[in-house]
Design an enzyme around this catalytic site. Sequence first.
Site, short mmCIF file in Angstrom:
data_model
loop_
_atom_site.label_atom_id
_atom_site.label_comp_id
_atom_site.label_asym_id
_atom_site.label_seq_id
_atom_site.Cartn_x
_atom_site.Cartn_y
_atom_site.Cartn_z
N HIS A 128 17.17 2.46 7.64
CA HIS A 128 16.35 1.26 7.91
C HIS A 128 16.94 1.01 8.94
O HIS A 128 16.32 -0.82 8.33
CB HIS A 128 16.45 1.07 6.50
CG HIS A 128 15.12 0.02 6.39
ND1 HIS A 128 15.13 -1.64 6.42
CD2 HIS A 128 13.72 0.55 5.32
CE1 HIS A 128 12.69 -1.37 6.24
NE2 HIS A 128 12.69 -0.16 5.46
N HIS A 182 4.96 8.51 7.69
CA HIS A 182 5.27 6.99 6.91
C HIS A 182 4.36 6.88 6.10
O HIS A 182 2.85 7.31 6.35
CB HIS A 182 5.41 6.06 7.86
CG HIS A 182 6.40 4.56 7.05
ND1 HIS A 182 4.95 3.38 8.19
CD2 HIS A 182 5.72 3.77 6.17
CE1 HIS A 182 5.66 1.94 6.86
NE2 HIS A 182 6.22 3.14 5.86
N ASP A 196 16.81 6.49 4.17
CA ASP A 196 16.49 6.23 5.14
C ASP A 196 17.90 4.95 5.03
O ASP A 196 17.43 4.11 4.25
CB ASP A 196 15.01 5.13 4.54
CG ASP A 196 14.14 4.29 5.25
OD1 ASP A 196 13.32 4.11 4.63
OD2 ASP A 196 14.88 4.08 6.64
N ARG A 226 8.06 9.67 12.06
CA ARG A 226 7.19 8.82 11.24
C ARG A 226 6.40 8.22 11.61
O ARG A 226 5.19 7.84 10.93
CB ARG A 226 7.89 8.32 11.23
CG ARG A 226 9.11 8.94 9.89
CD ARG A 226 9.73 8.86 9.08
NE ARG A 226 10.45 7.56 8.27
CZ ARG A 226 9.15 7.36 6.89
NH1 ARG A 226 8.69 8.46 6.47
NH2 ARG A 226 8.64 6.84 6.44
N TYR A 259 18.48 -2.38 0.54
CA TYR A 259 17.30 -1.93 0.75
C TYR A 259 16.33 -0.84 0.21
O TYR A 259 16.92 0.43 -0.40
CB TYR A 259 17.00 -1.26 2.30
CG TYR A 259 15.50 -0.35 2.46
CD1 TYR A 259 15.27 1.18 2.44
CD2 TYR A 259 14.23 -0.85 2.31
CE1 TYR A 259 14.79 2.13 2.28
CE2 TYR A 259 13.66 -0.61 2.33
CZ TYR A 259 13.31 1.03 2.42
OH TYR A 259 11.91 2.05 2.68
N GLU A 267 5.23 11.03 3.16
CA GLU A 267 5.50 10.10 2.55
C GLU A 267 4.53 9.83 1.86
O GLU A 267 3.64 10.04 1.09
CB GLU A 267 6.23 9.14 3.07
CG GLU A 267 6.76 8.00 2.21
CD GLU A 267 7.64 6.35 2.93
OE1 GLU A 267 6.82 6.64 4.58
OE2 GLU A 267 8.12 5.78 1.95
N TRP A 304 16.62 -5.52 9.02
CA TRP A 304 16.26 -5.93 7.18
C TRP A 304 16.22 -4.32 7.22
O TRP A 304 15.50 -3.38 8.06
CB TRP A 304 14.92 -6.08 7.22
CG TRP A 304 14.70 -5.74 5.70
CD1 TRP A 304 15.19 -6.34 3.84
CD2 TRP A 304 13.60 -5.13 5.03
NE1 TRP A 304 14.68 -5.71 3.07
CE2 TRP A 304 13.41 -4.99 3.79
CE3 TRP A 304 12.53 -4.73 6.01
CZ2 TRP A 304 12.67 -4.35 3.06
CZ3 TRP A 304 11.64 -3.48 4.53
CH2 TRP A 304 11.54 -3.71 3.71
N ARG A 319 13.32 11.01 -1.38
CA ARG A 319 14.07 10.30 -0.71
C ARG A 319 15.24 9.33 -1.21
O ARG A 319 14.77 8.58 -2.84
CB ARG A 319 13.82 9.20 -0.34
CG ARG A 319 13.68 8.84 1.06
CD ARG A 319 13.30 7.34 1.13
NE ARG A 319 13.45 5.62 0.21
CZ ARG A 319 12.91 4.83 0.48
NH1 ARG A 319 12.68 4.64 1.87
NH2 ARG A 319 13.15 4.05 0.48
N GLU A 328 16.82 9.14 7.96
CA GLU A 328 15.70 8.39 8.19
C GLU A 328 16.49 7.18 9.44
O GLU A 328 16.83 5.41 9.00
CB GLU A 328 14.93 8.19 8.00
CG GLU A 328 12.97 7.08 7.98
CD GLU A 328 12.03 6.83 7.02
OE1 GLU A 328 12.83 7.19 5.72
OE2 GLU A 328 11.88 5.90 6.79
N GLU A 386 8.06 5.23 12.32
CA GLU A 386 7.61 4.27 11.22
C GLU A 386 7.16 3.06 12.16
O GLU A 386 5.98 2.46 11.41
CB GLU A 386 7.64 3.87 9.91
CG GLU A 386 9.14 3.54 9.92
CD GLU A 386 9.41 3.12 8.14
OE1 GLU A 386 9.27 3.93 7.82
OE2 GLU A 386 9.66 1.59 7.43
C1 CS2 Z 1 10.29 2.50 4.08
C2 CS2 Z 1 9.05 1.62 4.14
O1 CS2 Z 1 8.95 3.97 3.42
C3 CS2 Z 1 9.46 3.44 4.03
O2 CS2 Z 1 10.47 4.33 4.51
O3 CS2 Z 1 11.20 2.20 5.33
O4 CS2 Z 1 9.20 1.07 2.90
C4 CS2 Z 1 9.20 0.17 4.92
O5 CS2 Z 1 10.17 -0.86 4.34
C5 CS2 Z 1 7.67 -0.80 4.35
O6 CS2 Z 1 7.08 0.28 4.56
C6 CS2 Z 1 8.39 -1.57 5.42
O7 CS2 Z 1 6.68 -2.45 5.51
MG MG Z 2 11.80 4.13 6.51
#
Ligand code: CS2
Ligand code: MG
Length: 402
Positions: free
Chosen positions: A212, A312, A210, A283, A159, A339, A402, A147, A236, A262
């Site tokens: 996000h 996730h 991602d 996820r 992010y 992941e 976020w 990733r 993602e 996730e």
């Molecule tokens: C992220 C996560 O790994 C991922 O795909 O989206 O790191 C996410 O930000 C965290 O699990 C939030 O606690």
């Molecule tokens: Mg993620």
Amino acid sequence: MKITEAKVIVCSPTRNFVTLLIRTDEGIYGLGDATLNGRELAVATYLEEYCIPCLIGRNPFDTEDIWQYFYIGAYWKRGPVTMSALAAIDMALWDIKGKVLNTPVYNLLGGKSRDRIMVYCHANGTDLSQTLEEVHQHLEMGYKAIRVQTGIPGIASTYGVVAKGEKYEPATRGVPHESSWSTEKYLNFIPRLFSAVRDKFGDDIHLLHDCHHRLTPIEAARFGKEVEPFHLFWMEDPVSEELQESFRIIRNHTTTPIAVGEIFNSVFDCNRLITEQLIDYLRMTIVHGGGITPLQKVAHLAEVYNVRTGFHGATDLSPVTMAAALHFNTAIHNFGIQEHMPHEPLVDEVFPHAYYFRDGFMYAGDKPGLGIDIDMALVDKYPYQRAYLPLNRREDGTMWNW
Ligand code: CS2
Ligand code: MG
């Protein structure tokens, strides 16, 4: 066999974790992960106040009925707190079941569909050159899937990106950190990132990204279209997922595969995404999806519609979830990818486990149950400290995902 005791263990070896330990009258115990990043004590209280009193005396083998008891019986169904608590109970009971039957949990889920689990890691950098260096380093570690996230010129912090040499940990102690965001700057830059990665490393590695939850459906459609020449393994969380039908807009514009889920905690967060084939990977993982019992049903539904799992696996999910996920991934037919954000060595010390990483793949190990334990002598050394996930605002100050 009966459940005689259940205990919630909150500890913070580098970061907060919530673990449920269920004991039986035959001396066998099981572990479940109940960690919900930034809301840990809500789940701990839910378990202690409302679940544990109703667990004592039950037969730990009755995983289906116990799951339904705490799902239907809650009345106030679903939600991340409720389902993380239920997941911890479910994981611990499957752990006990495997230990009593002296077999790894994957044997109770259909046996081995594969010996090794393909995983993806995180490569990120504050600028393009550092990001390319990180990709190189992770290829050297043997990863086949990476990733890639990068700093965006003109945005102070993005992010998934940390300063060189730092470990990525989104939750911060004290009050929530606020970041600023520009979709325009992001969309204008990211295609250049993947062009540079493909130019330097070729076509064979799986590249993931991602978003996000930060795009609107039509922005996500643009993103997917513009990265098509670089054939990502997935994009993602392209959008905030409350409105499942918004994925039709993305699907109509791009062939870039979509991964989401996730933050989902039940099949009802994704039933339309699956049955309308609006996504390619799901996820939702064991800890936030309610446990092994419901995830089996969701994965079987997804199999019918060509949707694969892509669990996730961030560091804010404990090694107990990673262990459960690897047993699940070993057995399920429609496995996609897992992941892998390696935990800190101290976390692995607190949670000794049979699973391991080797040359781009992970292996569940062959210990009975989930093959995971908790070092009770260590947990008291690392007490809980409240931590928050960050918040995000657009450049004009508007609150955003976020
Ligand atoms: C992220 C996560 O790994 C991922 O795909 O989206 O790191 C996410 O930000 C965290 O699990 C939030 O606690
Ligand atoms: Mg993620």
